[in-house]
Design a protein around this motif. Structure first.
Motif, mmCIF file in Angstrom:
data_model
loop_
_atom_site.group_PDB
_atom_site.id
_atom_site.type_symbol
_atom_site.label_atom_id
_atom_site.label_comp_id
_atom_site.label_asym_id
_atom_site.label_seq_id
_atom_site.Cartn_x
_atom_site.Cartn_y
_atom_site.Cartn_z
ATOM 1 N N ALA A 125 0.899 -1.212 0.175
ATOM 2 C CA ALA A 125 -0.031 0.021 0.059
ATOM 3 C C ALA A 125 0.857 1.252 0.002
ATOM 4 O O ALA A 125 1.849 1.236 0.680
ATOM 5 N N PHE A 126 0.483 2.288 -0.887
ATOM 6 C CA PHE A 126 1.236 3.719 -0.943
ATOM 7 C C PHE A 126 0.402 4.697 -0.990
ATOM 8 O O PHE A 126 -0.845 4.483 -1.291
ATOM 9 N N LEU A 127 0.809 5.829 -0.149
ATOM 10 C CA LEU A 127 0.173 6.902 -0.258
ATOM 11 C C LEU A 127 0.612 7.945 -1.125
ATOM 12 O O LEU A 127 2.038 8.000 -1.339
ATOM 13 N N VAL A 128 -0.106 8.124 -2.267
ATOM 14 C CA VAL A 128 0.550 8.782 -3.583
ATOM 15 C C VAL A 128 -0.235 10.229 -3.712
ATOM 16 O O VAL A 128 -1.725 10.010 -4.088
ATOM 17 N N PRO A 129 0.312 11.168 -3.500
ATOM 18 C CA PRO A 129 -0.202 12.538 -3.840
ATOM 19 C C PRO A 129 -0.769 12.684 -5.151
ATOM 20 O O PRO A 129 -0.183 12.146 -6.100
ATOM 21 N N ALA A 130 -1.761 13.423 -5.456
ATOM 22 C CA ALA A 130 -2.354 13.386 -6.808
ATOM 23 C C ALA A 130 -1.443 14.156 -7.822
ATOM 24 O O ALA A 130 -1.588 13.887 -8.924
ATOM 25 N N ASP A 131 -0.653 14.963 -7.320
ATOM 26 C CA ASP A 131 0.470 15.754 -8.138
ATOM 27 C C ASP A 131 1.672 15.214 -8.319
ATOM 28 O O ASP A 131 2.426 15.815 -8.707
ATOM 29 N N ARG A 132 1.781 13.848 -7.957
ATOM 30 C CA ARG A 132 2.790 13.024 -8.424
ATOM 31 C C ARG A 132 3.208 12.778 -9.966
ATOM 32 O O ARG A 132 2.318 12.392 -10.472
ATOM 33 N N PRO A 133 4.382 13.237 -10.223
ATOM 34 C CA PRO A 133 4.780 13.013 -11.623
ATOM 35 C C PRO A 133 4.215 11.477 -12.289
ATOM 36 O O PRO A 133 4.682 10.773 -11.769
ATOM 37 N N GLY A 134 3.611 11.596 -13.305
ATOM 38 C CA GLY A 134 3.341 10.387 -14.210
ATOM 39 C C GLY A 134 1.931 9.767 -13.946
ATOM 40 O O GLY A 134 1.445 9.033 -14.407
ATOM 41 N N LEU A 135 1.254 10.573 -13.017
ATOM 42 C CA LEU A 135 0.078 10.173 -12.374
ATOM 43 C C LEU A 135 -1.002 11.168 -13.161
ATOM 44 O O LEU A 135 -1.196 12.252 -13.047
ATOM 45 N N THR A 136 -2.066 10.404 -13.996
ATOM 46 C CA THR A 136 -3.153 11.028 -14.486
ATOM 47 C C THR A 136 -4.403 10.352 -14.429
ATOM 48 O O THR A 136 -4.288 9.214 -14.100
ATOM 49 N N GLY A 137 -5.563 10.988 -14.581
ATOM 50 C CA GLY A 137 -6.947 10.516 -14.342
ATOM 51 C C GLY A 137 -7.974 10.891 -15.324
ATOM 52 O O GLY A 137 -7.686 11.922 -15.939
ATOM 53 N N THR A 138 -9.123 10.016 -15.552
ATOM 54 C CA THR A 138 -9.896 10.243 -16.436
ATOM 55 C C THR A 138 -11.575 9.990 -15.609
ATOM 56 O O THR A 138 -11.660 8.716 -15.094
ATOM 57 N N GLY A 139 -12.180 10.797 -15.796
ATOM 58 C CA GLY A 139 -13.631 10.631 -15.234
ATOM 59 C C GLY A 139 -14.267 9.721 -16.077
ATOM 60 O O GLY A 139 -14.173 9.645 -17.219
ATOM 61 N N LEU A 140 -15.241 8.648 -15.451
ATOM 62 C CA LEU A 140 -15.912 7.739 -16.184
ATOM 63 C C LEU A 140 -17.508 8.310 -15.936
ATOM 64 O O LEU A 140 -17.899 8.671 -14.985
ATOM 65 N N ASP A 141 -18.187 8.154 -17.058
ATOM 66 C CA ASP A 141 -19.785 8.540 -17.003
ATOM 67 C C ASP A 141 -20.444 7.385 -16.078
ATOM 68 O O ASP A 141 -20.951 6.458 -16.915
ATOM 69 N N MET A 142 -20.762 7.522 -15.157
ATOM 70 C CA MET A 142 -21.403 6.539 -14.339
ATOM 71 C C MET A 142 -22.652 6.885 -13.884
ATOM 72 O O MET A 142 -22.854 8.051 -13.650
ATOM 73 N N LEU A 143 -23.703 5.964 -13.136
ATOM 74 C CA LEU A 143 -25.007 6.202 -12.609
ATOM 75 C C LEU A 143 -24.552 6.647 -11.114
ATOM 76 O O LEU A 143 -24.425 5.689 -10.376
ATOM 77 N N SER A 144 -24.057 7.883 -10.809
ATOM 78 C CA SER A 144 -23.359 8.082 -9.473
ATOM 79 C C SER A 144 -23.161 9.525 -9.548
ATOM 80 O O SER A 144 -22.898 10.276 -10.681
ATOM 81 N N PRO A 145 -23.683 10.219 -8.331
ATOM 82 C CA PRO A 145 -23.457 11.722 -8.132
ATOM 83 C C PRO A 145 -22.152 12.345 -7.962
ATOM 84 O O PRO A 145 -21.948 13.367 -7.917
ATOM 85 N N HIS A 146 -21.396 11.152 -7.461
ATOM 86 C CA HIS A 146 -19.978 11.562 -7.072
ATOM 87 C C HIS A 146 -18.823 11.038 -8.259
ATOM 88 O O HIS A 146 -19.275 10.216 -8.901
#
Length: 395
Positions: A195-216
């Motif tokens: 298990a690692f604690l990875v800050p979101a601004d760590r180099p090489g980490l990117t993300g994409t939102g998914l269109d889900m049946l969810s308000p969050h």
């Protein structure tokens, strides 16, 4: 375990939480943008002291919070739960530096947490994780876990590089940090995960939102040789599966509490509707089939509530049968909530399917808990495994 009942102070606290959810949290939830973190809502949870309570109370308190908030504002309930799920490994297994940097920000609602376990090919089978934590030849890995606060770049030379993908991650890609589970020892199954604690601004980490049946927000994360050091480890190398399962054993009963809160809201709406609705020369409540349906909804809701409370109490008392109890509570409560909400929609008729109706909202919200944190089928597998283990141990 003795019969369970709440004491007067707990009952009063639950009533206070329902009022706060309706009066202070519901308006903020209504202003949120679906599919995105509602930061004003998270901040208000912090101002009310509820996020701080995530780290100062036991499983039963967590269940009471989630059930009470869910009754009046499912969005607030989910925001609180995701903060707890993502940050609990830091609270329970983090170094002093990790805890001091992140937990106050989580508690005040200024930092958003996420729990990154699932992958495209490893959802229910968490031991089959493929996100790789490959050794970095240039890193010396001498961090002792008590250094300065984490920053965008690791404080020291990288010991590992994370490469791969996570998927179906709540609060991704908008969280400020992620509890990430990666394979440090190939071919070792559950014993080779860290298990690692990875800050979101760590180099090489990117993300994409998914269109889900969810308000969050729910999204995928891509790790392109993301650097991590020994200071980023939560717990011990190759022991991360225990971190994950310990977190889930705490939160699974509270998923059941979330479900119970929704079921109770649907039941109360149904009681009011059937008592007022004219039909066939009387009120709906006068029809035996309706009365029996409402009785069944109440029976199942109360049974689920008691199992949730019993599982949470077992966790707080460090009972040996927590995994089985947690799985039973999560399974029964989420399946019950699906039944109760569906029955409520049926008894309300077409009006319940109009956008903006409470039951239309609950009908969308109630489906997901039967899948996340282990689908119902996974819970049945855990229950059976625990039963046979106990039998073989002569218990």
């Amino acid at each position: 375990m003795p019969a369970f009942s709440l004491d007067p102070s707990q009952t009063a606290w639950c009533a206070e939480l329902r009022d706060l959810a309706a009066e202070r949290l519901r308006p903020l939830a209504d202003k949120g943008e679906p599919g995105h973190v509602n930061r004003p809502l998270v901040a208000e949870l912090g101002r009310l002291g509820l996020l701080e309570r995530l780290f100062a109370s036991g499983a039963l308190d967590l269940c009471l919070m989630r059930e009470s908030l869910a009754y009046a504002c499912t969005e607030a309930e989910t925001a609180l739960a995701l903060q707890g799920l993502g940050a609990h490994p830091v609270h329970a297994h983090g170094t002093r530096a990790q805890r001091e940097h992140w937990l106050p920000r989580v508690a005040e609602g200024s930092a958003v947490a996420a729990f990154a376990l699932s992958e495209p090919g490893a959802g229910s089978d968490a031991a089959a994780l493929e996100l790789r934590a490959e050794g970095d030849a240039a890193g010396d890995g001498d961090g002792d876990g008590e250094g300065e606060s984490p920053a965008a770049e690791p404080d020291g030379p990288a010991r590992w590089r994370l490469t791969g993908e996570k998927c179906w991650i709540s609060n991704a890609p908008e969280a400020d940090f992620y509890t990430v589970f990666a394979r440090t020892t190939p071919g070792a199954g559950a014993r080779g995960v860290t298990a690692f604690l990875v800050p979101a601004d760590r180099p090489g980490l990117t993300g994409t939102g998914l269109d889900m049946l969810s308000p969050h927000p729910i999204g995928s994360l891509t790790f392109d040789a993301v650097p991590v050091t020994a200071d980023d480890v939560l717990g011990e190398p190759d022991r991360g599966f225990r971190v994950a399962m310990g977190t889930l054993n705490l939160f699974r009963p509270s998923v059941g509490a979330f479900a119970v809160g929704m079921a109770q809201a649907a039941l109360d709406a149904t009681l009011a509707h059937t008592a007022e609705r004219d039909a066939f020369g009387g009120k709906l409540r006068d029809l035996q089939t309706v009365a029996h349906q409402v009785a069944e909804m109440a029976l199942r809701t109360e049974a689920a509530r008691l199992m949730v409370y019993a599982a949470a109490t077992a966790y707080d008392e460090k009972a040996p049968d927590v995994p089985g109890r947690a799985a039973m509570a999560k399974l029964l409560a989420t399946e019950t909530a699906q039944y109760v909400v569906d029955s409520a929609v049926q008894l309300h008729g077409a009006r319940a399917l109009r956008h903006g109706h409470l039951l239309e909202h609950l009908y969308r919200e109630v489906r997901a808990p039967r899948i996340y944190e282990g689908a119902s089928e996974v819970q049945r597998g855990i229950i059976a495994k625990e039963l046979y283990k106990n039998m073989e141990a002569g218990q």
